[in-house]
Design a protein around this motif. Structure first.
Motif, PDB file in Angstrom:
ATOM      1  N   ALA A 243      -5.093   7.786  -2.994  1.00 52.31           N
ATOM      2  CA  ALA A 243      -3.994   8.651  -3.445  1.00 52.31           C
ATOM      3  C   ALA A 243      -3.689   8.423  -4.926  1.00 52.31           C
ATOM      4  O   ALA A 243      -3.568   9.379  -5.712  1.00 52.31           O
ATOM      5  N   GLU A 262      -2.421  -1.645 -10.394  1.00 50.54           N
ATOM      6  CA  GLU A 262      -3.034  -1.979  -9.104  1.00 50.54           C
ATOM      7  C   GLU A 262      -2.961  -3.494  -8.902  1.00 50.54           C
ATOM      8  O   GLU A 262      -3.421  -4.257  -9.739  1.00 50.54           O
ATOM      9  N   SER A 263      -2.396  -3.910  -7.764  1.00 47.13           N
ATOM     10  CA  SER A 263      -2.179  -5.346  -7.560  1.00 47.13           C
ATOM     11  C   SER A 263      -3.461  -6.091  -7.217  1.00 47.13           C
ATOM     12  O   SER A 263      -3.538  -7.292  -7.396  1.00 47.13           O
ATOM     13  N   GLY A 268      -8.040   0.547  -2.516  1.00 46.50           N
ATOM     14  CA  GLY A 268      -7.066   0.343  -1.451  1.00 46.50           C
ATOM     15  C   GLY A 268      -7.733   0.083  -0.111  1.00 46.50           C
ATOM     16  O   GLY A 268      -8.788  -0.548  -0.045  1.00 46.50           O
ATOM     17  N   GLN A 269      -7.095   0.591   0.942  1.00 45.49           N
ATOM     18  CA  GLN A 269      -7.659   0.382   2.285  1.00 45.49           C
ATOM     19  C   GLN A 269      -9.035   1.022   2.400  1.00 45.49           C
ATOM     20  O   GLN A 269      -9.936   0.483   3.047  1.00 45.49           O
ATOM     21  N   ASN A 278     -16.005  11.015   7.458  1.00 43.86           N
ATOM     22  CA  ASN A 278     -15.332  12.309   7.643  1.00 43.86           C
ATOM     23  C   ASN A 278     -14.703  12.827   6.359  1.00 43.86           C
ATOM     24  O   ASN A 278     -13.872  13.717   6.389  1.00 43.86           O
ATOM     25  N   ALA A 312       3.465  -4.307  -9.013  1.00 44.40           N
ATOM     26  CA  ALA A 312       4.813  -3.806  -9.298  1.00 44.40           C
ATOM     27  C   ALA A 312       5.796  -4.601  -8.458  1.00 44.40           C
ATOM     28  O   ALA A 312       5.656  -4.687  -7.239  1.00 44.40           O
ATOM     29  N   TYR A 345      -2.321  -3.954   7.029  1.00 44.58           N
ATOM     30  CA  TYR A 345      -2.267  -4.251   8.462  1.00 44.58           C
ATOM     31  C   TYR A 345      -1.254  -5.340   8.753  1.00 44.58           C
ATOM     32  O   TYR A 345      -1.121  -6.295   8.000  1.00 44.58           O
ATOM     33  N   SER A 386     -10.118   2.727  11.882  1.00 46.38           N
ATOM     34  CA  SER A 386     -10.583   1.620  11.040  1.00 46.38           C
ATOM     35  C   SER A 386     -11.164   0.507  11.910  1.00 46.38           C
ATOM     36  O   SER A 386     -12.192  -0.083  11.568  1.00 46.38           O
ATOM     37  N   GLN A 389     -14.617   1.713  13.106  1.00 49.83           N
ATOM     38  CA  GLN A 389     -15.629   1.575  12.052  1.00 49.83           C
ATOM     39  C   GLN A 389     -16.064   0.136  11.904  1.00 49.83           C
ATOM     40  O   GLN A 389     -17.252  -0.164  11.785  1.00 49.83           O
ATOM     41  N   ASP A 528      -0.573   6.963   2.276  1.00 58.49           N
ATOM     42  CA  ASP A 528      -0.131   6.245   3.475  1.00 58.49           C
ATOM     43  C   ASP A 528       1.289   5.698   3.386  1.00 58.49           C
ATOM     44  O   ASP A 528       1.913   5.419   4.407  1.00 58.49           O
ATOM     45  N   VAL A 537      -8.228   9.530   4.158  1.00 56.05           N
ATOM     46  CA  VAL A 537      -8.599   9.544   2.745  1.00 56.05           C
ATOM     47  C   VAL A 537      -8.328  10.935   2.163  1.00 56.05           C
ATOM     48  O   VAL A 537      -7.753  11.085   1.075  1.00 56.05           O
TER      49      VAL A 537
HETATM   50  C1  LIG Z   1     -11.159  -0.250   7.346  1.00 54.63           C
HETATM   51  C2  LIG Z   1     -10.602   1.144   7.152  1.00 54.63           C
HETATM   52  C3  LIG Z   1     -11.396   2.236   7.406  1.00 54.63           C
HETATM   53  C4  LIG Z   1     -10.894   3.530   7.209  1.00 54.63           C
HETATM   54  N1  LIG Z   1     -11.723   4.596   7.442  1.00 54.63           N
HETATM   55  C5  LIG Z   1     -11.280   5.843   7.194  1.00 54.63           C
HETATM   56  C6  LIG Z   1     -12.150   6.963   7.374  1.00 54.63           C
HETATM   57  O1  LIG Z   1     -13.309   6.812   7.763  1.00 54.63           O
HETATM   58  N2  LIG Z   1     -11.673   8.191   7.084  1.00 54.63           N
HETATM   59  C7  LIG Z   1     -10.421   8.390   6.637  1.00 54.63           C
HETATM   60  O2  LIG Z   1     -10.078   9.531   6.347  1.00 54.63           O
HETATM   61  N3  LIG Z   1      -9.568   7.362   6.485  1.00 54.63           N
HETATM   62  C8  LIG Z   1      -9.964   6.090   6.744  1.00 54.63           C
HETATM   63  N4  LIG Z   1      -9.110   5.035   6.601  1.00 54.63           N
HETATM   64  C9  LIG Z   1      -7.734   5.303   6.166  1.00 54.63           C
HETATM   65  C10 LIG Z   1      -7.686   5.471   4.648  1.00 54.63           C
HETATM   66  O3  LIG Z   1      -8.417   4.428   4.041  1.00 54.63           O
HETATM   67  C11 LIG Z   1      -6.249   5.468   4.147  1.00 54.63           C
HETATM   68  O4  LIG Z   1      -5.574   6.533   4.741  1.00 54.63           O
HETATM   69  C12 LIG Z   1      -6.206   5.614   2.636  1.00 54.63           C
HETATM   70  O5  LIG Z   1      -6.870   4.532   2.007  1.00 54.63           O
HETATM   71  C13 LIG Z   1      -4.774   5.681   2.134  1.00 54.63           C
HETATM   72  O6  LIG Z   1      -4.808   5.760   0.757  1.00 54.63           O
HETATM   73  P1  LIG Z   1      -3.554   5.364  -0.144  1.00 54.63           P
HETATM   74  O7  LIG Z   1      -4.025   5.487  -1.556  1.00 54.63           O
HETATM   75  O8  LIG Z   1      -2.374   6.114   0.285  1.00 54.63           O
HETATM   76  O9  LIG Z   1      -3.220   3.840   0.190  1.00 54.63           O
HETATM   77  P2  LIG Z   1      -4.096   2.522   0.177  1.00 54.63           P
HETATM   78  O10 LIG Z   1      -5.515   2.835   0.425  1.00 54.63           O
HETATM   79  O11 LIG Z   1      -3.396   1.582   1.083  1.00 54.63           O
HETATM   80  O12 LIG Z   1      -3.967   1.994  -1.325  1.00 54.63           O
HETATM   81  C14 LIG Z   1      -2.777   1.453  -1.819  1.00 54.63           C
HETATM   82  C15 LIG Z   1      -3.068   0.618  -3.052  1.00 54.63           C
HETATM   83  O13 LIG Z   1      -1.842   0.194  -3.637  1.00 54.63           O
HETATM   84  C16 LIG Z   1      -1.942  -1.170  -4.047  1.00 54.63           C
HETATM   85  N5  LIG Z   1      -0.594  -1.745  -4.054  1.00 54.63           N
HETATM   86  C17 LIG Z   1       0.207  -2.010  -2.990  1.00 54.63           C
HETATM   87  N6  LIG Z   1       1.391  -2.502  -3.408  1.00 54.63           N
HETATM   88  C18 LIG Z   1       1.332  -2.552  -4.762  1.00 54.63           C
HETATM   89  C19 LIG Z   1       2.257  -2.961  -5.784  1.00 54.63           C
HETATM   90  N7  LIG Z   1       3.475  -3.414  -5.474  1.00 54.63           N
HETATM   91  N8  LIG Z   1       1.864  -2.878  -7.079  1.00 54.63           N
HETATM   92  C20 LIG Z   1       0.642  -2.409  -7.407  1.00 54.63           C
HETATM   93  N9  LIG Z   1      -0.276  -1.997  -6.477  1.00 54.63           N
HETATM   94  C21 LIG Z   1       0.075  -2.072  -5.184  1.00 54.63           C
HETATM   95  C22 LIG Z   1      -2.846  -1.789  -2.981  1.00 54.63           C
HETATM   96  O14 LIG Z   1      -3.468  -2.968  -3.477  1.00 54.63           O
HETATM   97  C23 LIG Z   1      -3.849  -0.667  -2.729  1.00 54.63           C
HETATM   98  O15 LIG Z   1      -4.966  -0.752  -3.571  1.00 54.63           O
HETATM   99  C24 LIG Z   1      -9.565   3.724   6.780  1.00 54.63           C
HETATM  100  C25 LIG Z   1      -8.764   2.605   6.539  1.00 54.63           C
HETATM  101  C26 LIG Z   1      -9.267   1.332   6.718  1.00 54.63           C
HETATM  102  C27 LIG Z   1      -8.404   0.133   6.435  1.00 54.63           C
END
Ligand SMILES: Cc1cc2nc3c(=O)[nH]c(=O)nc-3n(C[C@H](O)[C@H](O)[C@H](O)COP(=O)(O)OP(=O)(O)OC[C@H]3O[C@@H](n4cnc5c(N)ncnc54)[C@H](O)[C@@H]3O)c2cc1C
Length: 557
Positions: A243, A262-263, A268-269, A278, A312, A345, A386, A389, A528, A537
């Motif tokens: 995101a 980015e921490s 990210g996840q 997908n 942050a 998690y 997750s 996978q 998320d 994603v």
């Molecule tokens: C193992 C696994 C497999 C997955 N497989 C799929 C899939 O096949 N298909 C699919 O569609 N989705 C999948 N997902 C779900 C998908 O990865 C998440 O929905 C997606 O990553 C969410 O993105 P996001 O950017 O909102 O958050 P995140 O991916 O959680 O990223 C958040 C980021 O913010 C950073 N952060 C947190 N707090 C702070 C702070 N205070 N200061 C600075 N940085 C900070 C974190 O370090 C992280 O890098 C999977 C998830 C996992 C864990």
């Protein structure tokens, strides 16, 4: 003109893609952005650790070397029409190699800003240069050519943390395992390091960091050096998961001055996913690490800046412009903020679990962890995509994967394609209505006890690796009352904000919040971390891009 001469075997691509030879017309377009420079034989253009510039050879030859201490080894020789550089040049980080003219040579030299300018305006050259830079990074990683050496042990959780940090940041490094490498004593002696200091990171062949934090590694390798943290940004993005990276790509490509915090590491996840199958446009799937690496480079190409290992800690929301306070005490001011901090998690709430984290209990399943449990039995906890996978990925290299989930079936929580793979895989032992009740071990996990909640029967197994992927909690603790949250701590946005939420937040405007805007004007939440997000994603990426459209509107207000 001929190909570059390579001293290392390429693993990922053809030599003409990694070291392309430009045409006379392409060279002329680059020349218009830079300056000519004459070099004597032996003249050094770049040392390891220097700020990088771009060099295009127009006559003669230059050699590229990897360097460790006093010794150098040749990586490649470039000739007329070929250029230097890799992704560190885009981010303003320091060079990983030594570059030296081997004969009387002429080059065209461009500063980083001149190169970025060229890449944003010339799409043909952008394609060639970006592809070469990304492929070169892949080769550097594969061959461990870089400015960092990690000496560690497979039994140490901190070694795992550092390996993950360097790997997920795509930083090329050599890893020397105390338990397997015979030459390690020689290296330790040279840098006056004892076994008790392990893990150790040797940075640019000079500084020795003993069990460093991720932030100390980022500082030593200069990850954030080129970034000015003090000036007021149009947009500050917190979190570089899908995101946040999407917001950075769209924001920067639409002319906004964007800084991302980015921490840990980009991705990210999603970055901890072995294979995402997908996500639109990748029919054979893509690893989260590859997807994150591409998005990270793409954001930088458009001029977004990304600070790594900066957490942050607080949003200063009482006055405008807003500011984010980081864990190192610095404040970054911004006109608008996109919160993309995602979720993590839920930790296993059992005795010993916190102590064994990284020493048998893991919250991600990448190839780094998979290497630790080859041919062993493992447990995966969780019933979502997750966990599915992770189970199918680990089943390729482990002896057996016990997949434990509390609910009665996978159908409600997992995609159909994964359910079939799990059901048809003889290496996966699926146990529904089952949960872990105890974990034991001294320095490493040694035993696991689980209970079948239908029968109440418990079983104890000598299993040394558990992967936990169940129950996400949002990363919103740091927001400390600045924005309205739902009962589970996810951020409410747009029409989900009730009149009461807006009244409590003293919403000051006559307009309603935009689609992804929080109860604080000009502060958005995507991915998320947002209440109601579908945890994919694609939706994270979509929300990151949508929020940028609203950022433009707020900046015009
Ligand atoms: C193992 C696994 C497999 C997955 N497989 C799929 C899939 O096949 N298909 C699919 O569609 N989705 C999948 N997902 C779900 C998908 O990865 C998440 O929905 C997606 O990553 C969410 O993105 P996001 O950017 O909102 O958050 P995140 O991916 O959680 O990223 C958040 C980021 O913010 C950073 N952060 C947190 N707090 C702070 C702070 N205070 N200061 C600075 N940085 C900070 C974190 O370090 C992280 O890098 C999977 C998830 C996992 C864990």
């Amino acid at each position: 003109m001929s190909d570059a001469t390579l001293a290392i075997p390429l693993i990922a691509a053809r030599v003409d893609q990694v070291f392309p030879t430009l045409t006379a017309a392409q060279i002329a377009r680059i020349a218009a952005h830079g300056r000519k420079r004459q070099l004597q034989p032996g003249e050094v253009l770049q040392e390891v650790g220097d700020h990088m510039r771009f060099f295009l050879v127009t006559a003669g030859k230059i050699d590229i070397f990897s360097v460790l201490g006093p010794s150098e080894s040749l990586v490649a020789t470039l000739q007329a029409g070929q250029f230097t550089g890799e992704v560190n040049l885009l981010s303003g980080r320091r060079g990983l190699t030594r570059i030296r003219a081997s004969e009387p040579t002429q080059v065209i030299e461009l500063e980083r800003e001149e190169l970025l300018d060229l890449l944003q305006t010339d799409s043909e050259l952008s394609d060639i240069v970006m592809r070469a830079f990304i492929l070169r990074r892949v080769e550097l990683i594969a061959h461990g050519v870089g400015d960092a050496v990690l000496v560690g042990s497979t039994h140490s959780p901190d070694t795992l943390r550092i390996r993950e940090f360097l790997t997920r940041n795509g930083h090329p490094h050599a890893y020397i395992d105390l338990d397997r490498d015979k030459d390690v004593q020689h290296l330790l002696d040279r840098f006056h390091v004892g076994i008790a200091d392990i893990p150790v990171v040797i940075c640019r062949g000079q500084s020795v960091l003993r069990n460093p934090t991720n932030q100390q590694i980022a500082d030593c390798l200069g990850f954030n050096e080129a970034i000015d943290q003090t000036h007021l940004r149009d947009l500050l993005v917190v979190g570089a998961g899908p995101a946040g990276l999407a917001a950075a790509v769209y924001g920067a490509s639409e002319g906004l001055d964007v800084l991302v915090l980015e921490s840990n590491a980009p991705g990210g996840q999603a970055g901890s996913s072995s294979k995402i199958e997908n996500y639109l446009g990748f029919p054979t799937g893509i690893s989260g690490q590859d997807l994150a690496g591409r998005a990270y480079t793409q954001a930088q190409k458009f001029g977004a800046q990304i600070m790594i290992a900066k957490c942050a800690k607080r949003l200063a929301c009482d006055r405008k412009p807003y500011a984010i306070e980081m864990d190192d005490g610095q404040r970054v001011p911004a006109r608008t903020v996109i919160i993309a901090t995602g979720a993590v998690y839920r930790r296993l709430s059992l005795d010993n679990a916190a102590r064994l984290e990284g020493a048998g209990i893991y919250y991600g399943a990448t190839f780094v962890e998979a290497q630790l449990c080859r041919e062993e039995e493992v447990v995966v906890v969780g019933g979502g995509n997750s966990a599915g996978q992770a189970a199918t990925f680990l089943a390729q290299s482990s002896k057996c994967v016990h997949m434990l989930m509390r609910s009665e079936s996978l159908a409600a929580s997992m995609s159909r394609y994964l359910i079939r793979r799990i059901e048809e895989n003889p290496a996966i032992d699926l146990r529904t209505c089952t949960e872990i009740v105890a974990v034991e071990g001294a320095d490493h996990l040694e035993r696991v006890r689980w209970r079948d909640n239908r029968t109440g029967k418990t079983e104890t197994h000598d299993i040394r690796h558990i992967f936990v992927m169940a129950g996400a909690i949002p990363n919103t603790q740091w927001l400390d009352g600045c924005v309205a949250l739902d009962a589970k701590g996810f951020i409410k946005t747009g029409t989900d904000l009730s009149p009461d939420d807006l009244a409590n937040a003293h919403w000051p405007l006559t307009r309603s919040p935009h689609l992804l805007e929080t109860s604080l004007p000009g502060v958005f939440a995507v991915g998320d971390v947002r209440a109601g997000n579908v945890k994919r994603v694609a939706s994270a990426v979509g929300e990151g891009s949508i929020a940028v459209a609203s950022v433009h509107q707020v900046l015009r207000e």
